[in-house]
Design an enzyme around this catalytic site. Structure first.
Site, mmCIF file in Angstrom:
data_model
loop_
_atom_site.group_PDB
_atom_site.id
_atom_site.type_symbol
_atom_site.label_atom_id
_atom_site.label_comp_id
_atom_site.label_asym_id
_atom_site.label_seq_id
_atom_site.Cartn_x
_atom_site.Cartn_y
_atom_site.Cartn_z
ATOM 1 N N GLU A 263 0.905 -1.504 0.156
ATOM 2 C CA GLU A 263 -0.010 0.038 0.716
ATOM 3 C C GLU A 263 1.146 1.511 0.196
ATOM 4 O O GLU A 263 0.514 2.161 1.034
ATOM 5 C CB GLU A 263 -1.059 0.293 1.081
ATOM 6 N N GLU B 191 -5.502 -8.139 0.365
ATOM 7 C CA GLU B 191 -6.427 -8.307 1.567
ATOM 8 C C GLU B 191 -8.346 -8.208 1.435
ATOM 9 O O GLU B 191 -7.875 -7.466 0.262
ATOM 10 C CB GLU B 191 -5.977 -7.115 2.690
#
Ligand code: BGP
Length: 492
Positions: A167, A375
């Site tokens: 991320e 995720e």
């Protein structure tokens, strides 16, 4: 598109779950590991909870892998801790650190579970921070390259799926929250220098993986939050597109097209931002051709045209009390709002399974690359009941509907080769320690009391196990998801 039957998941589809070193391992000063900046954060203040124990996976890894096997896993996505592998600035490789990951990987493989490894998940070693000021100094590029090469050479015979930086977009968008902005005088401008350095680190990792790992595949891990316009107003659509660009598309375009988009170049020009892009940088980025995209996607957002008269930065919900979230209003860019059509978690994250189908279709349409979900998950306040059980129906509902929508996206034509919900055991949440649990397995510990760290299977463990063992055919009780617009309108 309407699909008449339940989705069919491809043969060999990877079914697993996800974690990250600093959130699950504990043992931060054992086995030769040195401290990471995120350890210091976790020790000094809530909402970070102390990660020196976390879920104590370091000492429970065998038991955890046995539970994964029992659940039927065929993959496990986790990260290496840089400071466990290279604890000091002298670049000496820590044999004990390698041994821990060797044991974990060998245990996974022995049980038929494919490892998917993230190289960097928020845990900057303190020595890197002290020496270079974190991501501020271009010298970190060589350090990161060195670390990645150590990993590829040592583990590349067994690990074939690699992820570069977790991320990166969120680390830039939430720089204050994740500590990346430390030491910056003008974060609004300097973040683009830091981002460029991160892009170069990502590129180095991709190039080294292809050079050193036979049949190795590598991809980035964007945190993807689909953004819808709040209404059909044209201005809201442009706001949604601006939000999309400035929170994720700029990153995804770079990874795939390997050049900065005209959108971001014009944005920089407009805002007098001049990232330090040196000669040769773009050649390096051009060389870094990724093999897939790893997608983290928990929720969706909605955007609307901003009010030009004031600026409001985003305020994340840190309390776990619904409504404690401040939506941003950024003149000239976008504002965000509560989506009235979907529910939210206690942390005000929109629960929107259909957004997963949207995300996958969007990314496939734009980038035409295979994807693995690394995720998605449901964070909740939880504790054992008097019978030592966790009846997490809300998590089963969330997982069922999200996974069903992944199946629908596959039926729509998107290439997805695996899913790894967050998380396998409970572990520290980035924002809320153990107070926000995501696991299929409860770990008996809290932020205030270490307890005995015993593992307890939640109801979601059994539900997921049945789904995995039927390769995505046994969905359990009736699904709330809608397969097509017809069913949705019948429901309303
Ligand atoms: C992702 C991170 C994970 C994890 C997750 C949930 O962005 O990659 O590390 O923490 O979000 O977020 P939180 O723990 O804040 O609920």
């Amino acid at each position: 598109m309407k699909h008449k039957t339940n989705p069919v998941f491809p043969e060999g589809f990877l079914w697993g779950a996800s974690s990250a070193a600093w959130q699950v391992e504990g043992a931060t000063l054992e086995g030769g590991r040195s401290q990471a900046i995120i350890d210091l954060n976790s020790q000094t203040k809530k909402p970070y909870a102390d990660n020196s124990i976390a879920a104590d996976h370091y000492h429970h890894y065998k038991e955890d892998v046995a539970l994964m096997k029992e659940c039927g896993f065929t993959s496990y996505r986790f990260s290496f801790s840089w400071s466990r592998i290279i604890p000091q600035a002298d670049r000496k490789v820590n044999e004990e650190g390698l041994a821990f990951y060797d044991n974990l990987i060998n245990e996974l493989l022995k049980n038929g579970i494919t490892p998917i490894v993230t190289l960097y998940h928020y845990d900057m070693p303190c020595w890197v921070d002290e020496k270079y000021g974190g991501w501020h100094d271009r010298k970190i590029i060589d350090e990161f390259d060195y670390y990645c090469r150590v990993c590829f050479k040592h583990f590349g015979d067994r690990v074939k799926y690699w992820l570069s930086i977790n991320e990166q977009n969120m680390q830039i968008c939430y720089g204050h929250w994740l500590g990346v902005s430390k030491g910056c005088k003008d974060w609004f401008k300097e973040k683009w220098d830091i981002n460029h350095i991160m892009n170069l680190c990502h590129a180095k990792a991709v190039i080294a993986c292809h050079e050193l790992v036979k049949d190795g595949k590598i991809g980035p891990v964007p945190g993807y939050v689909p953004i819808y316009p709040l209404t059909g107003k044209p201005e809201d659509q442009i706001a949604a597109m601006n939000a999309e660009e400035l929170t994720q598309k700029v990153w995804d375009d770079l990874y795939v097209n390997r050049e900065y988009s005209t959108f971001i170049k014009n944005y920089w020009k407009e805002n007098d931002i001049h990232p330090d892009i040196k000669e040769g940088d773009m050649d390096l980025i051009k060389e870094a051709k990724i093999d897939f995209i790893a997608v983290n996607c928990y929720r969706s957002d909605v955007a609307k045209a901003p009010d030009p008269s004031f600026t409001q930065e985003i305020g994340l919900n840190k309390s776990g009390i619904k409504g404690d979230f401040t939506y941003p209003n950024l003149p000239g860019e976008y504002a965000m709002a509560r989506n009235p059509y979907v529910e939210v978690t206690d942390w005000d994250w929109h629960i929107d399974p259909v957004s997963m189908r949207y995300a996958l279709r969007y990314l496939w349409d734009h980038y035409h690359l295979p994807m693995v979900i690394t995720e998605f998950g449901y964070g909740a306040h939880e504790d054992l009941d008097e019978n030592g059980k966790i009846h997490d129906d809300y998590r089963i509902d969330y997982l069922r509907e999200y996974i069903y929508n992944i199946g629908l996206a596959i039926e729509d034509g998107v290439e997805v080769f695996g899913i790894n919900p967050w998380s396998f055991t409970d572990l520290l949440s980035t924002g809320n320690g153990m107070a926000k649990r995501y696991g299929l397995v409860f770990v008996n510990t809290t932020d205030d009391d270490v307890r005995d760290l015993k593992r307890y299977k939640k109801d979601s463990f059994d539900w997921y196990s049945k789904l995995i063992k039927s390769n995505g055919q046994e969905w359990g009780k009736d699904m709330k998801v809608w397969r097509d617009f017809e069913n949705k309108s019948k429901e309303e």
